[in-house]
Design a protein around this motif. Structure first.
Motif, PDB file in Angstrom:
ATOM      1  N   GLN A   1      56.996 -31.375  -8.826  1.00 19.12           N
ATOM      2  CA  GLN A   1      55.597 -31.401  -8.382  1.00 19.12           C
ATOM      3  C   GLN A   1      55.502 -31.299  -6.858  1.00 19.12           C
ATOM      4  O   GLN A   1      54.562 -30.700  -6.333  1.00 19.12           O
ATOM      5  CB  GLN A   1      54.890 -32.648  -8.900  1.00 19.12           C
ATOM      6  N   GLY A   2      56.468 -31.877  -6.155  1.00 19.80           N
ATOM      7  CA  GLY A   2      56.507 -31.710  -4.705  1.00 19.80           C
ATOM      8  C   GLY A   2      56.717 -30.249  -4.323  1.00 19.80           C
ATOM      9  O   GLY A   2      56.072 -29.734  -3.400  1.00 19.80           O
TER      10      GLY A   2
ATOM     11  N   PHE B   1      40.765 -21.955  -3.163  1.00 18.77           N
ATOM     12  CA  PHE B   1      40.249 -22.848  -4.198  1.00 18.77           C
ATOM     13  C   PHE B   1      41.282 -23.089  -5.295  1.00 18.77           C
ATOM     14  O   PHE B   1      41.516 -24.225  -5.703  1.00 18.77           O
ATOM     15  CB  PHE B   1      38.957 -22.272  -4.785  1.00 18.77           C
ATOM     16  N   SER B   2      41.920 -22.032  -5.776  1.00 15.86           N
ATOM     17  CA  SER B   2      42.896 -22.204  -6.857  1.00 15.86           C
ATOM     18  C   SER B   2      44.118 -22.990  -6.376  1.00 15.86           C
ATOM     19  O   SER B   2      44.691 -23.776  -7.132  1.00 15.86           O
ATOM     20  CB  SER B   2      43.322 -20.856  -7.430  1.00 15.86           C
TER      21      SER B   2
ATOM     22  N   ILE C   1      47.261 -28.158  -6.075  1.00 20.28           N
ATOM     23  CA  ILE C   1      47.713 -29.325  -5.304  1.00 20.28           C
ATOM     24  C   ILE C   1      47.140 -30.606  -5.911  1.00 20.28           C
ATOM     25  O   ILE C   1      47.844 -31.611  -6.033  1.00 20.28           O
ATOM     26  CB  ILE C   1      47.322 -29.174  -3.814  1.00 20.28           C
ATOM     27  N   ALA C   2      45.874 -30.572  -6.321  1.00 23.20           N
ATOM     28  CA  ALA C   2      45.255 -31.756  -6.928  1.00 23.20           C
ATOM     29  C   ALA C   2      45.943 -32.124  -8.244  1.00 23.20           C
ATOM     30  O   ALA C   2      46.193 -33.311  -8.513  1.00 23.20           O
ATOM     31  CB  ALA C   2      43.761 -31.509  -7.155  1.00 23.20           C
TER      32      ALA C   2
ATOM     33  N   ILE D   1      49.746 -35.708 -11.123  1.00 24.87           N
ATOM     34  CA  ILE D   1      50.973 -35.924 -11.895  1.00 24.87           C
ATOM     35  C   ILE D   1      51.909 -36.861 -11.142  1.00 24.87           C
ATOM     36  O   ILE D   1      52.501 -37.778 -11.734  1.00 24.87           O
ATOM     37  CB  ILE D   1      51.658 -34.583 -12.223  1.00 24.87           C
ATOM     38  N   ILE D   2      52.039 -36.666  -9.834  1.00 24.66           N
ATOM     39  CA  ILE D   2      52.889 -37.558  -9.036  1.00 24.66           C
ATOM     40  C   ILE D   2      52.349 -38.985  -9.102  1.00 24.66           C
ATOM     41  O   ILE D   2      53.103 -39.939  -9.277  1.00 24.66           O
ATOM     42  CB  ILE D   2      52.998 -37.051  -7.576  1.00 24.66           C
ATOM     43  N   TYR D   3      51.032 -39.127  -8.967  1.00 27.43           N
ATOM     44  CA  TYR D   3      50.417 -40.453  -9.067  1.00 27.43           C
ATOM     45  C   TYR D   3      50.738 -41.087 -10.420  1.00 27.43           C
ATOM     46  O   TYR D   3      51.115 -42.258 -10.500  1.00 27.43           O
ATOM     47  CB  TYR D   3      48.902 -40.344  -8.856  1.00 27.43           C
TER      48      TYR D   3
END
Length: 133
Positions: free
Chosen positions: A87-88, A105-106, A111-112, A117-119
């Motif tokens: 994910q990084g 935008f995409s 990134i969001a 997922i990292i969170y």
């Protein structure tokens, strides 16, 4: 410990993404070879080399996704690390795409999603499932 439903979903999605990434890498390798043959010395080297380089990055990313899928499915402690790393890398690739003029935008959406997922991977229940706590 039983695998959390969110990890199951992430493992399946990582498997699908990894397999699609392998196909994309193969396509980029073919495009690079075709560009090199069709465009000659300088143009073929630039466009073909770029396609092959992007193919290598895609191949590494696909490999990380497949490793994460396996590690997440079987709750391997290293699977958690693979999830963070993949994910990084996704965030890094999205930032590079923004710099190169890709759709802002995409890429922000990418990134969001990677951030979410990292969170999720850092939540206590998930860390415990991977044996990280």
């Amino acid at each position: 410990m039983q695998r959390p439903t969110g990890i199951t979903i992430l493992a399946v999605l990582a498997l699908i993404g990894g397999v699609l990434g392998l196909f994309a890498a193969l396509g980029l390798f073919g495009l690079g070879a075709l560009s090199s043959a069709a465009l000659g010395n300088v143009g073929g080297f630039i466009f073909g080399g770029l396609a092959i380089f992007i193919g290598l990055v895609t191949l590494v990313s696909a490999g990380l996704s497949l490793a994460f899928a396996y590690g997440a499915w079987y709750l391997k402690p290293w699977g958690w690390i693979m999830g963070i790393v993949s994910q990084g890398l996704s965030v890094l690739i999205s930032l590079i795409n923004i710099i190169n003029g890709s759709s802002f935008f995409s890429q922000v959406i990418n990134i969001a999603i990677a951030g979410a997922i990292i969170y999720y991977l850092f939540t206590p229940e998930v860390k415990r499932a991977f044996g990280r706590e």
